[in-house]
Design a protein around this motif. Sequence first.
Motif, PDB file in Angstrom:
ATOM      1  N   UNK A 245      16.270  89.700  51.482  1.00  0.00           N
ATOM      2  CA  UNK A 245      14.846  89.572  51.158  1.00  0.00           C
ATOM      3  C   UNK A 245      14.211  88.393  51.907  1.00  0.00           C
ATOM      4  N   UNK A 246      12.918  88.599  52.274  1.00  0.00           N
ATOM      5  CA  UNK A 246      12.175  87.572  53.002  1.00  0.00           C
ATOM      6  C   UNK A 246      10.771  87.484  52.408  1.00  0.00           C
ATOM      7  N   UNK A 247      10.278  86.249  52.217  1.00  0.00           N
ATOM      8  CA  UNK A 247       8.946  86.043  51.656  1.00  0.00           C
ATOM      9  C   UNK A 247       8.190  84.990  52.440  1.00  0.00           C
ATOM     10  N   UNK A 248       7.265  84.318  51.761  1.00  0.00           N
ATOM     11  CA  UNK A 248       6.476  83.277  52.413  1.00  0.00           C
ATOM     12  C   UNK A 248       5.484  83.839  53.409  1.00  0.00           C
ATOM     13  N   UNK A 249       5.049  82.989  54.343  1.00  0.00           N
ATOM     14  CA  UNK A 249       4.055  83.433  55.316  1.00  0.00           C
ATOM     15  C   UNK A 249       4.479  83.171  56.759  1.00  0.00           C
ATOM     16  N   UNK A 250       5.760  82.820  56.974  1.00  0.00           N
ATOM     17  CA  UNK A 250       6.239  82.573  58.330  1.00  0.00           C
ATOM     18  C   UNK A 250       7.161  83.708  58.770  1.00  0.00           C
ATOM     19  N   UNK A 251       7.050  84.151  60.025  1.00  0.00           N
ATOM     20  CA  UNK A 251       7.926  85.226  60.500  1.00  0.00           C
ATOM     21  C   UNK A 251       9.324  84.710  60.805  1.00  0.00           C
ATOM     22  N   UNK A 252      10.285  85.616  60.867  1.00  0.00           N
ATOM     23  CA  UNK A 252      11.592  85.303  61.432  1.00  0.00           C
ATOM     24  C   UNK A 252      11.394  85.267  62.942  1.00  0.00           C
ATOM     25  N   UNK A 253      11.589  84.107  63.567  1.00  0.00           N
ATOM     26  CA  UNK A 253      11.195  83.903  64.962  1.00  0.00           C
ATOM     27  C   UNK A 253      12.408  83.724  65.866  1.00  0.00           C
ATOM     28  N   UNK A 265      24.406  94.995  61.788  1.00  0.00           N
ATOM     29  CA  UNK A 265      25.503  95.768  61.215  1.00  0.00           C
ATOM     30  C   UNK A 265      25.025  96.672  60.073  1.00  0.00           C
ATOM     31  N   UNK A 266      23.846  97.254  60.247  1.00  0.00           N
ATOM     32  CA  UNK A 266      23.305  98.168  59.243  1.00  0.00           C
ATOM     33  C   UNK A 266      22.506  97.502  58.144  1.00  0.00           C
ATOM     34  N   UNK A 267      22.262  96.212  58.229  1.00  0.00           N
ATOM     35  CA  UNK A 267      21.533  95.493  57.178  1.00  0.00           C
ATOM     36  C   UNK A 267      20.048  95.858  57.168  1.00  0.00           C
ATOM     37  N   UNK A 268      19.404  95.654  56.011  1.00  0.00           N
ATOM     38  CA  UNK A 268      17.964  95.851  55.858  1.00  0.00           C
ATOM     39  C   UNK A 268      17.298  94.511  55.605  1.00  0.00           C
ATOM     40  N   UNK A 269      16.269  94.204  56.372  1.00  0.00           N
ATOM     41  CA  UNK A 269      15.463  93.011  56.172  1.00  0.00           C
ATOM     42  C   UNK A 269      14.235  93.436  55.372  1.00  0.00           C
ATOM     43  N   UNK A 270      14.175  93.041  54.101  1.00  0.00           N
ATOM     44  CA  UNK A 270      13.151  93.516  53.174  1.00  0.00           C
ATOM     45  C   UNK A 270      12.109  92.426  52.958  1.00  0.00           C
ATOM     46  N   UNK A 271      10.857  92.714  53.317  1.00  0.00           N
ATOM     47  CA  UNK A 271       9.806  91.694  53.316  1.00  0.00           C
ATOM     48  C   UNK A 271       8.815  91.897  52.179  1.00  0.00           C
ATOM     49  N   UNK A 272       8.356  90.762  51.649  1.00  0.00           N
ATOM     50  CA  UNK A 272       7.179  90.710  50.785  1.00  0.00           C
ATOM     51  C   UNK A 272       6.458  89.424  51.122  1.00  0.00           C
ATOM     52  N   UNK A 273       5.288  89.518  51.761  1.00  0.00           N
ATOM     53  CA  UNK A 273       4.624  88.355  52.329  1.00  0.00           C
ATOM     54  C   UNK A 273       3.447  87.902  51.477  1.00  0.00           C
ATOM     55  N   UNK A 274       3.139  86.614  51.540  1.00  0.00           N
ATOM     56  CA  UNK A 274       1.938  86.072  50.915  1.00  0.00           C
ATOM     57  C   UNK A 274       0.865  85.765  51.945  1.00  0.00           C
ATOM     58  N   UNK A 275       1.182  85.920  53.226  1.00  0.00           N
ATOM     59  CA  UNK A 275       0.216  85.645  54.288  1.00  0.00           C
ATOM     60  C   UNK A 275       0.865  85.866  55.627  1.00  0.00           C
ATOM     61  N   UNK A 276       0.106  85.613  56.689  1.00  0.00           N
ATOM     62  CA  UNK A 276       0.636  85.823  58.035  1.00  0.00           C
ATOM     63  C   UNK A 276       0.581  87.284  58.444  1.00  0.00           C
ATOM     64  N   UNK A 277       0.696  87.516  59.754  1.00  0.00           N
ATOM     65  CA  UNK A 277       0.551  88.868  60.291  1.00  0.00           C
ATOM     66  C   UNK A 277       1.844  89.409  60.877  1.00  0.00           C
ATOM     67  N   UNK A 295      13.879  97.047  59.356  1.00  0.00           N
ATOM     68  CA  UNK A 295      12.832  96.202  58.780  1.00  0.00           C
ATOM     69  C   UNK A 295      12.029  97.054  57.806  1.00  0.00           C
ATOM     70  N   UNK A 296      11.890  96.605  56.568  1.00  0.00           N
ATOM     71  CA  UNK A 296      11.181  97.390  55.558  1.00  0.00           C
ATOM     72  C   UNK A 296      10.342  96.463  54.686  1.00  0.00           C
ATOM     73  N   UNK A 297       9.463  97.073  53.922  1.00  0.00           N
ATOM     74  CA  UNK A 297       8.577  96.342  53.010  1.00  0.00           C
ATOM     75  C   UNK A 297       9.045  96.570  51.578  1.00  0.00           C
ATOM     76  N   UNK A 298       8.883  95.567  50.728  1.00  0.00           N
ATOM     77  CA  UNK A 298       9.299  95.668  49.329  1.00  0.00           C
ATOM     78  C   UNK A 298       8.259  96.453  48.535  1.00  0.00           C
ATOM     79  N   UNK A 299       8.340  97.771  48.645  1.00  0.00           N
ATOM     80  CA  UNK A 299       7.346  98.642  48.008  1.00  0.00           C
ATOM     81  C   UNK A 299       7.386  98.558  46.487  1.00  0.00           C
ATOM     82  N   UNK A 300       8.553  98.321  45.904  1.00  0.00           N
ATOM     83  CA  UNK A 300       8.646  98.277  44.455  1.00  0.00           C
ATOM     84  C   UNK A 300       7.862  97.110  43.884  1.00  0.00           C
ATOM     85  N   UNK A 301       7.872  95.968  44.572  1.00  0.00           N
ATOM     86  CA  UNK A 301       7.158  94.786  44.089  1.00  0.00           C
ATOM     87  C   UNK A 301       5.712  94.742  44.545  1.00  0.00           C
TER      88      UNK A 301
END
Length: 339
Positions: A245-253, A265-277, A295-301
């Motif tokens: 899971x990834x949050x906040x407003x800064x991208x993974x750079x 290795x098949x992992x999912x990076x699941x995002x829920x952001x408070x800002x940023x593009x 890369x996916x969005x946390x649709x449940x939350x």
Amino acid sequence: MKTQLVTTAALALCVSAAGTVFDFEKDLGGGRYDRRYAKLNTATPLSGSGSLEIDTRQGGGEWNAAWSLPKGILKSGESYRITFRVKVLEKQQDAPAHLLVLARPLSASHGLSDAGMVTLENVGKAEFVTFRLNIPKAPDDYSLQFHTHFKVHALVDEITVTPAKLEAVPAQPQAEPAALPEKLPSGAREFQVDPAEKRKQKIFNAKEFGVSADSPDNTAALQKAIDAVRRKTPAKLVLDPGVYRFGGDKPVLFDAITDFEFDGQGATLLFQRTGGRQLVAIHHCMRSEFRNFTIDWDWESDPLASVVKLESVSPKLETVRVRFLDCDRFPKQEVRAAD
């Protein structure tokens, strides 16, 4: 960066059947403004004896908030017709600079709740701009705001805000599709990219830097791993399979890395952001490979959309009624519906 906002005591506006008008004849209109970027121009106004002058050429960053309407002009849940005169005098040439006009809550520091946006970038041409705004019911502090992207010098005048009623627009019959051209574009020619150098490659696991499927936000930990590996290339950074899971407003750079592999290795990076593009950003990398991750969005939350059910169609096929099936269970209730 500190923002210097000033509110004027007098309102340079008039209210009539045509709407609320900000003409900048005497002052800056009673709204918020940044004294570094906004002032009254009485020497070369667009009309009358004064115009709003926006100038971010000296010291402006990438995004600069210059001026906004006073709170309360735009009412929650109402629709408006916005018009104004504008002339972009100069803009930065080595960047995608433009004047940005948007409807955003005064309490917001990001664009996630914007209700409308217009960009202006034609230099030297006086324009009369008109557009429609539908203001959400919440929050209650939406305002028309003038920002710049990079360095811009512009004049604005005669901002008019007129209430407008929503009207049904009948759907038009579909026209016959146009014939495709005989020769369709085929894209760029094939080209070759050098792979990452794998001789003497060192392998690192992101969990060594604190990345964990149990963490509510892995942004800082994964960034720490990337920054550490950047100095030790040729290198390969791997994730164990799982959901991170990834949050906040800064991208993974990933920035300025050469001879590098990132293997999810098949992992999912699941995002829920408070800002940023941006969610994941790759800048200035050479001979680098990124593979095996989603890369996916946390649709449940925080759902981004809703499935709708067609409930009825008028006899003449002019209107339809639909129901948004998921809106009553959205975690965030300030969802904006847009056409």
